[in-house]
Scaffold this motif. Structure first.
Motif, mmCIF file in Angstrom:
data_model
loop_
_atom_site.group_PDB
_atom_site.id
_atom_site.type_symbol
_atom_site.label_atom_id
_atom_site.label_comp_id
_atom_site.label_asym_id
_atom_site.label_seq_id
_atom_site.Cartn_x
_atom_site.Cartn_y
_atom_site.Cartn_z
ATOM 1 N N GLU A 79 1.515 -24.126 -95.014
ATOM 2 C CA GLU A 79 0.181 -23.705 -94.597
ATOM 3 C C GLU A 79 0.219 -23.088 -93.208
ATOM 4 O OE1 GLU A 79 -1.787 -27.390 -94.904
ATOM 5 O OE2 GLU A 79 -2.211 -27.206 -97.045
ATOM 6 N N LEU A 80 1.024 -23.673 -92.317
ATOM 7 C CA LEU A 80 1.114 -23.140 -90.966
ATOM 8 C C LEU A 80 1.752 -21.762 -90.983
ATOM 9 C CD1 LEU A 80 0.302 -24.163 -88.185
ATOM 10 C CD2 LEU A 80 2.647 -24.881 -87.822
ATOM 11 N N VAL A 81 2.685 -21.550 -91.907
ATOM 12 C CA VAL A 81 3.269 -20.225 -92.055
ATOM 13 C C VAL A 81 2.193 -19.231 -92.484
ATOM 14 C CG1 VAL A 81 4.887 -18.836 -93.375
ATOM 15 C CG2 VAL A 81 5.561 -21.079 -92.562
ATOM 16 N N GLY A 82 1.366 -19.630 -93.467
ATOM 17 C CA GLY A 82 0.304 -18.744 -93.914
ATOM 18 C C GLY A 82 -0.658 -18.416 -92.801
ATOM 19 N N LEU A 83 -0.935 -19.413 -91.953
ATOM 20 C CA LEU A 83 -1.880 -19.224 -90.858
ATOM 21 C C LEU A 83 -1.316 -18.301 -89.792
ATOM 22 C CD1 LEU A 83 -4.614 -20.192 -89.683
ATOM 23 C CD2 LEU A 83 -3.345 -21.965 -88.482
ATOM 24 N N SER A 84 -0.019 -18.351 -89.553
ATOM 25 C CA SER A 84 0.561 -17.587 -88.452
ATOM 26 C C SER A 84 1.305 -16.348 -88.935
ATOM 27 C CB SER A 84 1.507 -18.484 -87.646
ATOM 28 O OG SER A 84 2.493 -19.052 -88.494
ATOM 29 N N TYR A 85 2.295 -16.541 -89.812
ATOM 30 C CA TYR A 85 3.158 -15.441 -90.189
ATOM 31 C C TYR A 85 2.732 -14.724 -91.466
ATOM 32 C CZ TYR A 85 6.621 -16.360 -86.608
ATOM 33 O OH TYR A 85 7.264 -16.486 -85.417
ATOM 34 N N GLY A 86 1.825 -15.302 -92.244
ATOM 35 C CA GLY A 86 1.389 -14.655 -93.478
ATOM 36 C C GLY A 86 0.925 -13.223 -93.281
ATOM 37 N N PRO A 87 -0.019 -12.980 -92.353
ATOM 38 C CA PRO A 87 -0.459 -11.591 -92.121
ATOM 39 C C PRO A 87 0.665 -10.681 -91.638
ATOM 40 C CG PRO A 87 -2.031 -13.153 -91.207
ATOM 41 C CD PRO A 87 -0.819 -13.939 -91.590
ATOM 42 N N LEU A 88 1.582 -11.227 -90.807
ATOM 43 C CA LEU A 88 2.691 -10.413 -90.312
ATOM 44 C C LEU A 88 3.584 -9.965 -91.457
ATOM 45 C CD1 LEU A 88 4.397 -9.272 -87.969
ATOM 46 C CD2 LEU A 88 5.597 -11.467 -87.928
ATOM 47 N N ILE A 89 3.891 -10.886 -92.363
ATOM 48 C CA ILE A 89 4.755 -10.554 -93.495
ATOM 49 C C ILE A 89 4.100 -9.485 -94.367
ATOM 50 C CG2 ILE A 89 5.807 -11.470 -95.597
ATOM 51 C CD1 ILE A 89 5.861 -14.194 -94.116
ATOM 52 N N LEU A 90 2.807 -9.631 -94.601
ATOM 53 C CA LEU A 90 2.109 -8.696 -95.465
ATOM 54 C C LEU A 90 2.043 -7.305 -94.839
ATOM 55 C CD1 LEU A 90 0.616 -8.212 -98.069
ATOM 56 C CD2 LEU A 90 -1.482 -9.019 -96.979
ATOM 57 N N VAL A 91 1.654 -7.225 -93.582
ATOM 58 C CA VAL A 91 1.538 -5.906 -92.952
ATOM 59 C C VAL A 91 2.913 -5.282 -92.760
ATOM 60 C CG1 VAL A 91 1.635 -6.626 -90.521
ATOM 61 C CG2 VAL A 91 0.270 -4.634 -91.168
ATOM 62 N N ASN A 92 3.940 -6.099 -92.554
ATOM 63 C CA ASN A 92 5.297 -5.586 -92.424
ATOM 64 C C ASN A 92 5.764 -4.970 -93.739
ATOM 65 O OD1 ASN A 92 7.742 -5.432 -90.660
ATOM 66 N ND2 ASN A 92 8.620 -6.630 -92.323
ATOM 67 N N ALA A 93 5.428 -5.620 -94.850
ATOM 68 C CA ALA A 93 5.811 -5.095 -96.157
ATOM 69 C C ALA A 93 5.019 -3.838 -96.513
ATOM 70 C CB ALA A 93 5.602 -6.166 -97.226
ATOM 71 N N LEU A 94 3.803 -3.751 -96.047
ATOM 72 C CA LEU A 94 2.956 -2.591 -96.330
ATOM 73 C C LEU A 94 3.252 -1.402 -95.412
ATOM 74 C CD1 LEU A 94 -0.487 -4.362 -96.794
ATOM 75 C CD2 LEU A 94 0.745 -3.118 -98.554
ATOM 76 N N LYS A 95 4.122 -1.615 -94.456
ATOM 77 C CA LYS A 95 4.339 -0.621 -93.404
ATOM 78 C C LYS A 95 4.625 0.786 -93.944
ATOM 79 C CE LYS A 95 7.937 -1.428 -90.976
ATOM 80 N NZ LYS A 95 8.862 -2.092 -90.037
ATOM 81 N N PRO A 96 5.534 0.965 -94.919
ATOM 82 C CA PRO A 96 5.794 2.343 -95.380
ATOM 83 C C PRO A 96 4.566 3.008 -96.003
ATOM 84 C CG PRO A 96 7.537 0.850 -96.073
ATOM 85 C CD PRO A 96 6.420 0.004 -95.578
ATOM 86 N N TRP A 97 3.670 2.203 -96.563
ATOM 87 C CA TRP A 97 2.504 2.765 -97.224
ATOM 88 C C TRP A 97 1.370 3.031 -96.236
ATOM 89 C CZ3 TRP A 97 1.627 0.264 -102.657
ATOM 90 C CH2 TRP A 97 2.851 0.204 -103.329
ATOM 91 N N LEU A 98 1.383 2.249 -95.151
ATOM 92 C CA LEU A 98 0.263 2.338 -94.217
ATOM 93 C C LEU A 98 0.530 3.270 -93.044
ATOM 94 C CD1 LEU A 98 -0.717 -1.441 -93.997
ATOM 95 C CD2 LEU A 98 -1.701 0.316 -95.472
ATOM 96 N N SER A 99 1.790 3.582 -92.779
ATOM 97 C CA SER A 99 2.132 4.356 -91.586
ATOM 98 C C SER A 99 1.405 5.694 -91.487
ATOM 99 C CB SER A 99 3.646 4.576 -91.523
ATOM 100 O OG SER A 99 4.292 3.339 -91.326
ATOM 101 N N SER A 128 4.371 -0.306 -83.428
ATOM 102 C CA SER A 128 4.203 -0.989 -82.146
ATOM 103 C C SER A 128 3.195 -2.127 -82.257
ATOM 104 C CB SER A 128 3.754 0.003 -81.072
ATOM 105 O OG SER A 128 2.493 0.570 -81.396
ATOM 106 N N ARG A 129 2.191 -1.964 -83.101
ATOM 107 C CA ARG A 129 1.210 -3.030 -83.298
ATOM 108 C C ARG A 129 1.849 -4.245 -83.979
ATOM 109 N NH1 ARG A 129 -4.225 0.242 -85.338
ATOM 110 N NH2 ARG A 129 -4.579 1.380 -83.393
ATOM 111 N N ILE A 130 2.705 -3.986 -84.953
ATOM 112 C CA ILE A 130 3.401 -5.087 -85.632
ATOM 113 C C ILE A 130 4.295 -5.832 -84.647
ATOM 114 C CG2 ILE A 130 5.143 -5.633 -87.370
ATOM 115 C CD1 ILE A 130 4.005 -3.369 -89.070
ATOM 116 N N ARG A 131 5.021 -5.077 -83.818
ATOM 117 C CA ARG A 131 5.880 -5.730 -82.825
ATOM 118 C C ARG A 131 5.062 -6.587 -81.869
ATOM 119 N NH1 ARG A 131 8.586 -0.727 -82.449
ATOM 120 N NH2 ARG A 131 7.491 -0.309 -80.480
#
Length: 816
Positions: free
Chosen positions: A712-732, A740-743
């Motif tokens: 649960e703590l992972v979902g609270l903290s790193y969940g959004p990071l993992i999702l936006v990181n995976a979406l990066k090629p589609w969202l760029s 830079s925002r992800i970093r």
């Protein structure tokens, strides 16, 4: 003469060879080239011991494991990550320094406040920094983890448990070291074993007994040989001895703010596990995995002297059960160090999920959880009880002129709707049964209820008091507002809003919507698809109730699209397929911070995070989110016809104090509502056991609003990071500064803990509505029971109900 000379010469050669070997051994030890093993002087093997294990004295175990060193840099990194997680997510970091310095702390009902070292007053971050400094100077061994738990144990917060000993024996037999007290009677007779029991004497004082029994091989039964009353343990009375144990900060082990539940937990966990029931037995007076979270050597000697009232004596031996390979030296300290320094599950999984390399994670499909599926229920009898729900375990029975509702948990596997279950499967049935039997009095037994879903407890309150409104029982909650959370709101959350702001479900508009970045995907399509599948798998594993219970399992569909697209030559993806994959991913944006940002708990209310609240806690200005609610205004409107049939005119809520956070919120909300509402059904709260002192024995403990642990703590903290990181090629293409925002977002998050799993923290504080605005969180309110039963009952569960009728008879005296 010649023979004597030869013998003398041979002897000299043997002596010189021995000296040479000794020097070689010394050089090997100095150079670290010889295998290091634990040398145990005392080894105990009992007839009925776990196979392939050996018992060794506690002091020898500690001496051995103090030699198992950790990599210094990894140890320091791990401690720093714990400190960062504590600062970011532990909601009581500041208030724990000094509760009475918290402003405001309105208390209109005159309820006492927990404060002081015995109630969790500790500067946890200063303590962690001292340990970091020590590791920096001296290095670290595996015992560091037990020191960490000792520090966090000072918080007296059962929700908080950062770490346990690494699974050093996972490749051997999967067992953690097991600590036990083995009486001398066992050592001197393999068929004899011992247990402990607690009762009240004629004056209501604690009476501790040693039960000596024997196992009959032929009948398979246990035969009680003798019962001996204990007069002293290491020179102290049993009460004083247990009271000393209850002062120790065990980590999550019986760690409550009140001494009564700590005392009860010590008795139940350390000494009462093996009360003789006529089936099964243990050779040990005590057998527990305590060793995983605390160092028993801090409070147990190798030998404990016990005296009995008949003048006889015994010795309890403190022993640790270890794999035989460790004791006999075939598993070396070097091997234990290698195992200790392996990355934990959380670190390995999270770093893999953040890695965008083309590697597919292989795992079984997560279970599909249907939230509309009815609770597994049965009208089957369990003793005198009729089961209402088995998930969680809830049952009722009628005793003379009153009914008992036993709620063993508010937790569920996620397969039930909590409101529907509590109302239709519990309240409606007991209302009907009570009305038919002309019963108007109800005992609600929450003893040993470990807590669970807040909405279960709130719904039960409204079953008892159907006229109560949100203003009466609508407790509110707050998260700590850390910098990562605020950055999510202002930056990362906006990225998701752009990404998932898709047009209606037809395939013409999506083609136009995605046309600008289809070209960008052509070169990174395989990597992106692998990343997408890995992200879904990770989030589904690390936040199963958050992910799978909200929508059907997306993993099979994600794998299907991935395989179909990869099988094309050349590999390609259409706008419609891209749209469908986005539809699968869309619900994941509700993991973690978006729960609060979108006001999911209280629809229609503005984002609580948008209102940062600064509160003086413990003399320290601390940022929190705005208040939000788990209870919705119209929570049970549709159930009013059922609830209006409530036949009860008097309630008793009963507990032994060893009950969890939702149990604490349930009884406190009901008690304060009854106390402050003149025409409400009268309620009495009754506790029992503990240390025998009413003021020390509340009905439940660690009532933090909500706990986030591990996944649960992972979902609270790193969940959004993992999702936006995976979406990066589609969202760029839509976000030129996305990288830079992800970093920046990752920099604001706590660093990933290297060892073990992710820590467990109370991350939400709960405010009782009847305390008014400006009160302290419920965690720090010492709500006393109305009445107390000065006796100890142990067979009090649905699977072991032997003491319940006697207990309920005592409790029924307190109906108003």
């Amino acid at each position: 003469m010649f023979r004597c000379f030869v013998t003398h010469h041979a002897t000299l050669r043997l002596i010189f060879a021995a000296i040479a070997l000794w020097f070689e051994f010394y050089r090997g030890v100095a150079a670290g080239t010889l295998p290091r093993t634990c040398d145990f002087e005392t080894k105990v093997i009992l007839e009925y011991q776990v196979p392939d294990t050996v018992l060794v004295p506690l002091s020898e175990f500690v001496k051995c494991f103090e030699r198992v060193r950790l990599d210094q840099s990894k140890a320091k990194s791990y401690l720093k990550s714990l400190d960062q997680f504590t600062e970011a997510y532990y909601v009581f970091t500041s208030i724990a320094v000094d509760a009475l310095e918290s402003v405001p702390r309105n208390n209109p009902l005159g309820i006492e406040t927990y404060n002081g070292t015995q109630h969790g007053q500790v500067n946890i971050r200063d303590e962690l920094q001292s340990l970091i400094d020590h590791v920096d100077e001296e290095g670290a061994t595996v015992m560091m983890f037990l020191e960490i738990n000792k520090i966090f144990g000072k918080l007296r917060d059962q929700h908080t448990s950062p770490q346990s000993l690494p699974p050093l024996f996972s490749g051997i037999n999967g067992a953690a070291p097991v600590f036990g007290l083995v009486p001398s009677e066992v050592l001197h007779g393999n068929l004899t074993f011992t247990a402990a029991d607690f009762k009240a004497d004629s004056n209501g004082n604690l009476l501790m007994q040693q039960l000596v029994s024997q196992f009959d091989r032929v009948s398979g039964q246990v035969r009680l040989l003798e019962t001996k009353n204990i007069s002293s343990i290491d020179g102290s009375t049993p009460f004083n001895y247990l009271n000393q144990l209850a002062q120790y900060p065990f980590g999550s082990f019986t760690n409550y703010k009140s001494i009564g539940p700590r005392f009860q937990g010590i008795m139940g966990t350390l000494f009462q596990n093996y009360k003789i029931l006529g089936e099964g037995f243990s050779l040990q007076l005590l057998s527990t995995s305590l060793m995983r979270i605390a160092n028993p050597a801090d409070f147990f000697q190798d030998e404990i002297q016990v005296s009995f009232t008949d003048g006889s004596n015994s010795t309890w031996h403190s022993l640790v059960q270890l794999p035989a390979q460790v004791v006999n030296g075939s598993i070396t300290i070097d091997e234990l160090e290698r195992l200790a320094d392996l990355p934990g599950k959380g670190y390995a999984a999270l770093t893999n999920a953040l890695n965008t390399a083309s590697v597919t994670v292989r795992r079984q499909d997560a279970e599909v959880i249907d939230v509309n599926k009815e609770a597994h229920q049965s009208d089957a009898k369990k003793g005198n009880f009729t089961m209402l729900v088995e998930d969680p375990a809830i049952a009722y029975m009628i005793v003379e002129d009153y009914m008992v509702l036993k709620v063993e948990s508010f937790e569920t596997s996620g397969k039930v709707d909590p409101e529907e279950t509590m109302v239709s499967q519990v309240c409606a049935k007991i209302f009907s049964a009570a009305a038919q039997a002309n019963i108007t009095k109800l005992i609600v037994d929450i003893s040993d209820n470990g807590g669970g879903m807040v909405v279960f407890g709130n719904t039960l309150v409204q079953c008892l008091y159907p006229n109560a409104t949100l203003d009466d029982i609508g407790n509110s909650f707050q998260y700590p507002s850390n910098s990562a959370l605020q950055y999510y709101q202002t930056v990362i959350g906006k990225v998701f809003e752009t990404a998932f702001a898709l047009p209606p479900s037809n395939f013409e508009q999506p083609a136009a919507y995605f046309s600008s970045n289809l070209t960008a995907l052509s070169e990174a399509l395989e990597i992106t698809l692998n990343s997408m599948v890995r992200t879904v798998e990770f989030l589904a594993e690390y936040a199963p109730l958050q992910v799978i219970s909200r929508f059907s399992n997306p993993i099979p569909a994600m794998r299907y699209y991935k395989q179909m697209i990869e099988d094309r030559r050349p590999m390609s993806i259409s706008a419609s397929e891209m749209y469908l994959i986005f539809e699968l991913l869309k619900p994941f944006q509700d993991i973690g911070p978006p729960d609060m940002i979108k006001g999911r708990y209280f629809p229609g209310i503005a984002s609580p995070i948008s209102d940062i609240v600064e509160i003086n806690r413990g003399g320290i200005l601390t940022n929190f989110t705005g208040n939000f609610f788990f209870v919705q205004p119209s929570l049970l409107d549709k159930y009013k016809p059922i609830l209006s049939k409530n036949p009860f005119e008097s309630y008793v809520i009963l507990s032994n104090g060893v009950s969890g956070s939702t149990a604490a919120q349930f009884y406190a909300t009901a008690q304060l509502y009854s106390r402050t509402t003149p025409d409400a059904v009268q309620l009495s709260t009754v506790s029992f056991g503990g240390n025998g002192i009413q003021g020390d024995c509340p009905l439940a403990q660690f009532p933090g609003g909500s706990v986030n642990e591990g996944f649960e703590l992972v979902g609270l903290s790193y969940g959004p990071l993992i999702l936006v990181n995976a979406l990066k090629p589609w969202l760029s293409p839509f976000n030129p500064t996305l990288e830079s925002r992800i970093r920046r977002y990752q920099e604001l998050l706590p660093q990933i803990p290297y060892y073990g799993d992710f820590p467990r923290f109370t991350s939400v504080q709960n405010y009782l509505v009847k305390m008014g605005s400006g009160s302290l969180p419920q965690e720090y309110l010492d709500i006393k029971p109305d009445h107390f039963i000065n006796d100890w009952y142990w067979a009090t569960k649905l699977d072991n109900p032997g003491d319940l009728l006697e207990l309920y008879t005592e409790a029924s005296r307190f109906f108003k």
